[in-house]
Design a protein around this motif. Sequence first.
Motif, short mmCIF file in Angstrom:
data_model
loop_
_atom_site.label_atom_id
_atom_site.label_comp_id
_atom_site.label_asym_id
_atom_site.label_seq_id
_atom_site.Cartn_x
_atom_site.Cartn_y
_atom_site.Cartn_z
N LYS A 50 -7.43 -2.12 -5.63
CA LYS A 50 -7.27 -1.30 -4.42
C LYS A 50 -6.17 -1.86 -3.53
O LYS A 50 -5.40 -1.11 -2.92
CB LYS A 50 -8.58 -1.24 -3.65
CG LYS A 50 -9.67 -0.44 -4.33
CD LYS A 50 -10.94 -0.49 -3.51
CE LYS A 50 -12.08 0.17 -4.23
NZ LYS A 50 -13.34 0.03 -3.51
N PHE A 51 -6.09 -3.17 -3.47
CA PHE A 51 -5.06 -3.82 -2.67
C PHE A 51 -3.67 -3.49 -3.20
O PHE A 51 -2.74 -3.23 -2.43
CB PHE A 51 -5.30 -5.32 -2.65
CG PHE A 51 -4.37 -6.08 -1.74
CD1 PHE A 51 -4.43 -5.92 -0.37
CD2 PHE A 51 -3.44 -6.96 -2.27
CE1 PHE A 51 -3.59 -6.62 0.47
CE2 PHE A 51 -2.59 -7.66 -1.44
CZ PHE A 51 -2.67 -7.49 -0.07
N LEU A 52 -3.51 -3.48 -4.52
CA LEU A 52 -2.22 -3.14 -5.13
C LEU A 52 -1.84 -1.70 -4.82
O LEU A 52 -0.70 -1.43 -4.44
CB LEU A 52 -2.28 -3.36 -6.64
CG LEU A 52 -1.03 -2.90 -7.41
CD1 LEU A 52 0.16 -3.77 -7.01
CD2 LEU A 52 -1.27 -2.97 -8.90
N TRP A 53 -2.79 -0.76 -4.95
CA TRP A 53 -2.49 0.63 -4.63
C TRP A 53 -2.15 0.80 -3.15
O TRP A 53 -1.30 1.62 -2.79
CB TRP A 53 -3.65 1.53 -5.03
CG TRP A 53 -3.64 1.85 -6.48
CD1 TRP A 53 -4.54 1.44 -7.41
CD2 TRP A 53 -2.65 2.62 -7.19
NE1 TRP A 53 -4.17 1.90 -8.65
CE2 TRP A 53 -3.01 2.64 -8.54
CE3 TRP A 53 -1.49 3.28 -6.80
CZ2 TRP A 53 -2.27 3.29 -9.50
CZ3 TRP A 53 -0.75 3.94 -7.76
CH2 TRP A 53 -1.14 3.94 -9.09
N ALA A 54 -2.80 0.02 -2.31
CA ALA A 54 -2.49 0.08 -0.88
C ALA A 54 -1.05 -0.38 -0.63
O ALA A 54 -0.33 0.22 0.17
CB ALA A 54 -3.47 -0.77 -0.09
N GLN A 55 -0.62 -1.42 -1.31
CA GLN A 55 0.75 -1.90 -1.15
C GLN A 55 1.76 -0.90 -1.67
O GLN A 55 2.82 -0.72 -1.07
CB GLN A 55 0.92 -3.24 -1.85
CG GLN A 55 0.26 -4.38 -1.13
CD GLN A 55 0.49 -5.70 -1.84
OE1 GLN A 55 0.73 -5.75 -3.04
NE2 GLN A 55 0.41 -6.79 -1.09
N VAL A 56 1.45 -0.26 -2.78
CA VAL A 56 2.37 0.75 -3.34
C VAL A 56 2.51 1.92 -2.38
O VAL A 56 3.60 2.48 -2.21
CB VAL A 56 1.86 1.21 -4.73
CG1 VAL A 56 2.61 2.43 -5.21
CG2 VAL A 56 1.97 0.08 -5.74
N GLY A 96 3.38 3.47 10.04
CA GLY A 96 3.09 4.40 8.95
C GLY A 96 2.69 3.67 7.68
O GLY A 96 1.80 4.10 6.94
N ALA A 97 3.36 2.56 7.42
CA ALA A 97 3.03 1.76 6.22
C ALA A 97 1.62 1.19 6.33
O ALA A 97 0.84 1.25 5.38
CB ALA A 97 4.06 0.65 6.05
N VAL A 98 1.28 0.64 7.48
CA VAL A 98 -0.05 0.08 7.69
C VAL A 98 -1.10 1.19 7.61
O VAL A 98 -2.16 1.02 7.00
CB VAL A 98 -0.12 -0.68 9.02
CG1 VAL A 98 -1.54 -1.04 9.39
CG2 VAL A 98 0.76 -1.91 8.97
N GLY A 99 -0.80 2.33 8.22
CA GLY A 99 -1.74 3.45 8.18
C GLY A 99 -2.00 3.95 6.77
O GLY A 99 -3.13 4.23 6.39
N ALA A 100 -0.94 4.04 5.98
CA ALA A 100 -1.11 4.46 4.58
C ALA A 100 -1.91 3.45 3.79
O ALA A 100 -2.75 3.82 2.96
CB ALA A 100 0.26 4.69 3.93
N ALA A 101 -1.67 2.17 4.03
CA ALA A 101 -2.41 1.14 3.31
C ALA A 101 -3.89 1.19 3.66
O ALA A 101 -4.75 1.08 2.78
CB ALA A 101 -1.84 -0.24 3.64
N ILE A 102 -4.21 1.40 4.93
CA ILE A 102 -5.60 1.48 5.34
C ILE A 102 -6.23 2.75 4.76
O ILE A 102 -7.37 2.73 4.30
CB ILE A 102 -5.72 1.45 6.87
CG1 ILE A 102 -5.39 0.06 7.38
CG2 ILE A 102 -7.12 1.87 7.32
CD1 ILE A 102 -5.32 -0.05 8.89
N LEU A 103 -5.48 3.85 4.76
CA LEU A 103 -6.01 5.10 4.24
C LEU A 103 -6.33 5.01 2.76
O LEU A 103 -7.36 5.48 2.29
CB LEU A 103 -5.02 6.24 4.50
CG LEU A 103 -5.49 7.63 4.10
CD1 LEU A 103 -6.70 8.03 4.91
CD2 LEU A 103 -4.36 8.62 4.31
N VAL A 104 -5.46 4.34 1.99
CA VAL A 104 -5.68 4.18 0.55
C VAL A 104 -6.79 3.20 0.32
O VAL A 104 -7.63 3.37 -0.52
CB VAL A 104 -4.38 3.75 -0.14
CG1 VAL A 104 -4.64 3.29 -1.56
CG2 VAL A 104 -3.39 4.89 -0.14
#
Length: 104
Positions: A50-56, A96-104
């Motif tokens: 999940k952490f990897l997908w959040a970074q992507v 936006g990057a942090v928001g997307a990572a939290i959302l994923v």
Amino acid sequence: MKYLTFGTLIAVFEEIFGRALFWVMVVAAVVVTVAYLYVLIRDRAMSMRKFLWAQVSMSFGAMAAVLFVQLMTHSHFRDIGGPIDVIVLLGVAAMGAVGAAILV
């Protein structure tokens, strides 16, 4: 605008995005954050997958946030006038990057 206060920031964001959209975005951010904390507490650990997908997803979130702000403000990249504009765009991209990572 002599002093930068919390009320001033809210007024500026309501002017940029419109009152309804701004508050919908605030509520969405709170809901996503609470959901993230719930999942983190429920799992009691972080999954590396999940952490990897959040970074992507972070780069896509950054681009989407910048494009969304450009669309809402009816401005273009050619309107960037100085260092403060670049700093603001970098801040929007970071959020936006942090928001997307939290959302994923």
